[in-house]
Write a protein that holds these residues in place. Structure first.
Motif, PDB file in Angstrom:
ATOM      1  N   ARG A   1       1.914  12.800   6.291  1.00 55.20           N
ATOM      2  CA  ARG A   1       1.033  13.862   5.805  1.00 55.20           C
ATOM      3  C   ARG A   1       0.027  13.319   4.806  1.00 55.20           C
ATOM      4  O   ARG A   1      -1.155  13.705   4.831  1.00 55.20           O
ATOM      5  CB  ARG A   1       1.870  14.967   5.159  1.00 55.20           C
ATOM      6  N   VAL A   2       0.468  12.420   3.942  1.00 55.13           N
ATOM      7  CA  VAL A   2      -0.441  11.833   2.946  1.00 55.13           C
ATOM      8  C   VAL A   2      -1.527  11.013   3.637  1.00 55.13           C
ATOM      9  O   VAL A   2      -2.718  11.112   3.289  1.00 55.13           O
ATOM     10  CB  VAL A   2       0.352  10.964   1.954  1.00 55.13           C
TER      11      VAL A   2
ATOM     12  N   GLU B   1      -0.685   9.016  -4.226  1.00 56.00           N
ATOM     13  CA  GLU B   1       0.727   8.881  -3.870  1.00 56.00           C
ATOM     14  C   GLU B   1       1.301   7.587  -4.441  1.00 56.00           C
ATOM     15  O   GLU B   1       2.457   7.562  -4.908  1.00 56.00           O
ATOM     16  CB  GLU B   1       0.898   8.921  -2.356  1.00 56.00           C
TER      17      GLU B   1
ATOM     18  N   VAL C   1       0.054  17.287  -6.670  1.00 55.06           N
ATOM     19  CA  VAL C   1       1.108  16.629  -5.905  1.00 55.06           C
ATOM     20  C   VAL C   1       1.065  17.053  -4.443  1.00 55.06           C
ATOM     21  O   VAL C   1       1.318  16.254  -3.539  1.00 55.06           O
ATOM     22  CB  VAL C   1       2.492  16.947  -6.512  1.00 55.06           C
ATOM     23  N   ARG C   2       0.730  18.300  -4.191  1.00 52.60           N
ATOM     24  CA  ARG C   2       0.773  18.799  -2.823  1.00 52.60           C
ATOM     25  C   ARG C   2      -0.272  18.132  -1.944  1.00 52.60           C
ATOM     26  O   ARG C   2       0.018  17.725  -0.824  1.00 52.60           O
ATOM     27  CB  ARG C   2       0.571  20.317  -2.818  1.00 52.60           C
ATOM     28  N   TRP C   3      -1.490  18.035  -2.432  1.00 52.20           N
ATOM     29  CA  TRP C   3      -2.573  17.451  -1.645  1.00 52.20           C
ATOM     30  C   TRP C   3      -2.847  16.040  -2.153  1.00 52.20           C
ATOM     31  O   TRP C   3      -3.851  15.778  -2.797  1.00 52.20           O
ATOM     32  CB  TRP C   3      -3.821  18.327  -1.730  1.00 52.20           C
TER      33      TRP C   3
ATOM     34  N   ARG D   1       8.198   7.900   7.123  1.00 51.28           N
ATOM     35  CA  ARG D   1       8.601   9.118   6.435  1.00 51.28           C
ATOM     36  C   ARG D   1       7.611  10.240   6.715  1.00 51.28           C
ATOM     37  O   ARG D   1       6.398  10.020   6.774  1.00 51.28           O
ATOM     38  CB  ARG D   1       8.676   8.881   4.929  1.00 51.28           C
ATOM     39  N   PRO D   2       8.078  11.472   6.864  1.00 49.26           N
ATOM     40  CA  PRO D   2       7.170  12.599   7.152  1.00 49.26           C
ATOM     41  C   PRO D   2       6.101  12.792   6.082  1.00 49.26           C
ATOM     42  O   PRO D   2       4.935  13.055   6.396  1.00 49.26           O
ATOM     43  CB  PRO D   2       8.118  13.802   7.234  1.00 49.26           C
ATOM     44  N   ARG D   3       6.478  12.674   4.801  1.00 45.01           N
ATOM     45  CA  ARG D   3       5.478  12.880   3.746  1.00 45.01           C
ATOM     46  C   ARG D   3       4.403  11.803   3.798  1.00 45.01           C
ATOM     47  O   ARG D   3       3.218  12.089   3.564  1.00 45.01           O
ATOM     48  CB  ARG D   3       6.135  12.906   2.372  1.00 45.01           C
ATOM     49  N   VAL D   4       4.787  10.574   4.104  1.00 44.03           N
ATOM     50  CA  VAL D   4       3.787   9.505   4.189  1.00 44.03           C
ATOM     51  C   VAL D   4       2.780   9.813   5.295  1.00 44.03           C
ATOM     52  O   VAL D   4       1.577   9.601   5.137  1.00 44.03           O
ATOM     53  CB  VAL D   4       4.473   8.143   4.432  1.00 44.03           C
TER      54      VAL D   4
END
Length: 558
Positions: free
Chosen positions: A71-72, A236, A228-230, A66-69
């Motif tokens: 980034r995290v 997460e 949540v953003r950073w 997943r893209p968010r993963v």
């Protein structure tokens, strides 16, 4: 040859006897670790591989893609690396100054710089929000929430780890090799690179790995300053389990985090051993020289970096409506505006102290037994491998997500004789596991430093096992035991990740209450959060100052 053949069964029986004794000593801690750490972590991780009763390992890869993963994970690695580098830049010169130079109030400065080591992460987050927020001394920078704030918070928390870990090794260095090199014409830089660095390399590698683990698994600091953003992997996992209820994704991230921790611990063990220091003669601090000016400047900067958030936090807790007041502290006996809390903050402090006492004796009992197991002399390669494996296994709680542990305990200990969800011992057990590596790493170097010939001499004079322990080891280990108790108590007071899942609403701990106050709008609630943070920080600081008086350097063996 006949005699050798006759002696061989005796040797084999002795070897088997030592292995059996080792297994007996390790059995109790292994059972505890299996029930309350390995089983919950495996239960949490298993949810990523099993969906509706079907084994589906590809689901983990789907989550990780997943893209968010991505980034995290990228922010986790970037922030942990930046936090580690900044901690080393601040900590190494400070470790040199405090361990090698004769300065006025040196012990007081050391104690102040080491206070962040046991400060609760939620307190660090609140302090930096006050420093970087609107109206704070650095509010004009616009860093209240974001990656810079997160990195500064991580460095604030972990520079103390470098100072204590490397400083303990630096303080115990024998000065004679360096003096001899200087007498032969070596420059200070050559002495540093050819004499000092090889002796310190093991402690620096240990400090770097531990700081990176602490940065990568930090919870309260990142949750408070990044939001949540950073998010990092740790926060997460928390958001996925508490807000989105996506247990599969949380479990997949737990798998990834566990793999990284195991690999890092293995690399640390490999690269630390060659540079591990041998026995040394401790030297007295020397007078300051002009060449020490850069290190002194960095130490002064580190002292200001540590003091500014704490001073700002205390000042903010004493300001109400632009005026000096104790109203925020008086309000701690209430429940905040709009009934933000179910119980007063004072009750939460009492609960934290009771839980910390239970967690301390649990961690101390397990840690002492483990330290004895891993430090006894090995008489064969097999025995040495078993001890090394045990040492590595019991260090796993150091890097495994406290959030993963807390949620794992919640979802696995829910049936039969292990249904402990409503037990008052569940939170202390989780906190004891979090503090266990600190206890073990405080005691192991001390016990390992005892010459085994002393035990053999006591035994040859007729002393039994307990008599030998009392006469040989207790006089050496009692101060480290007190220090380990202090570290475990302070770590328990500030533990937030696992506790946030397990604590009961009617008996919250102080870090949980602080986070709840921050989540409720209102000037009174924020002022109470500042005041509660000061109370929690003062309590842990008093414990740290008491530990510092013991002057136990063994924590440097992390």
């Amino acid at each position: 040859m006949v005699r050798r053949a006759l002696d061989r069964p005796t040797v084999d029986r002795a070897k088997l006897g030592r292995l059996a004794g080792l297994a007996a000593l390790a059995a109790g801690p292994l059972v505890v670790l299996t029930l309350f750490f390995l089983l919950p972590v495996a239960g949490m991780v298993g949810r990523g591989f099993v969906v509706d009763g079907t084994f589906d390992p590809l689901g983990v890869l789907e989550v990780l893609a997943r893209p968010r993963v991505g980034r995290v994970l990228g922010f986790t690695l970037a922030s942990a690396t930046a936090g580690t580098v900044l901690s080393l830049l601040l900590g190494l010169p400070s470790a040199y100054v405090l361990s090698r130079l004769d300065l006025p109030a040196r012990r007081l400065v050391r104690a102040v710089l080491l206070v962040p080591f046991v400060l609760p992460t939620i307190v660090v987050g609140v302090a930096f929000r006050d420093v970087l927020g609107e109206g704070g001394p650095l509010g004009f920078l616009g860093w209240e929430q974001g990656p810079v704030a997160v990195v500064l918070g991580l460095a604030f928390f972990n520079a103390a780890v470098v100072i204590r870990t490397v400083g303990a090794a630096w303080e115990s260095l024998d000065p004679r090799p360096g003096e001899a090199a200087a007498a032969l014409g070596a420059t200070p830089f050559q002495v540093l690179t050819t004499v000092t660095w090889p002796a310190l390399r093991g402690s620096v590698v240990s400090a770097t790995s531990v700081v990176f683990l602490f940065c990568a698994t930090s919870f309260g600091v990142v949750l408070t300053l990044g939001g949540v953003r950073w998010a990092t992997v740790e926060t997460e996992i928390y958001l996925l389990t508490t807000s989105l209820f996506d247990l599969r994704a949380a479990a997949a991230l737990s798998v990834l985090q566990l793999v990284v921790v195991v690999v890092l611990l293995a690399l640390t063990a490999r690269f630390r051993a060659p540079g591990a220091p041998v026995a040394r003669r401790t030297s007295a601090p020397r007078r300051v020289r002009p060449a020490d000016a850069p290190a002194l400047a960095v130490t002064a900067l580190t002292l200001a970096f540590v003091a500014l958030p704490i001073i700002t936090l205390v000042q903010g807790s004493l300001r109400v409506g632009g005026e000096w007041s104790l109203d925020n502290y008086r309000a701690l006996a209430g429940r905040g505006s709009d009934q933000a809390l179910l119980v007063p903050v004072t009750d939460a402090l009492a609960s934290s102290l009771r839980i910390a006492v239970d967690a301390t004796w649990m961690a101390l009992g397990l840690g002492l037994l483990l330290a004895v197991v891993v430090t006894r002399r090995s008489h064969s390669p097999a025995e040495r491998r078993v001890r090394s494996a045990l040492d590595a296994v019991f260090m796993l709680p150091l890097g495994v997500s406290a959030v993963t542990l807390g949620f794992g305990l919640l979802v696995t200990l829910d049936s039969g004789p292990l249904d402990l969800r409503d037990s008052p011992l569940l939170v202390p057990i989780a906190q004891a596991l979090v503090a266990l590596p600190l206890v073990v790493r405080t005691l192991v170097p001390v016990l390992a430093g005892i010459d085994d010939r002393q035990r053999q001499a006591a035994a040859s004079l007729g002393a039994g096992a307990w008599r030998t322990w009392l006469t040989v080891e207790v006089p050496v280990v009692w101060k480290p035991l007190l220090a380990a108790s202090g570290f475990a108590f302070a770590a328990s007071l500030g533990e937030f990740g696992a506790t946030s899942f397990l604590v009961r609403d009617e008996a919250p701990t102080l870090p949980v209450v602080i986070f709840r106050l921050l989540g409720h709008p209102g000037e009174m609630n924020y002022g109470m959060a500042l005041a509660a943070s000061v109370v929690l920080a003062a309590t842990t600081a008093l414990v740290m100052l008491a530990v510092e008086q013991l002057r136990v350097p063994s924590l440097g063996a992390m």
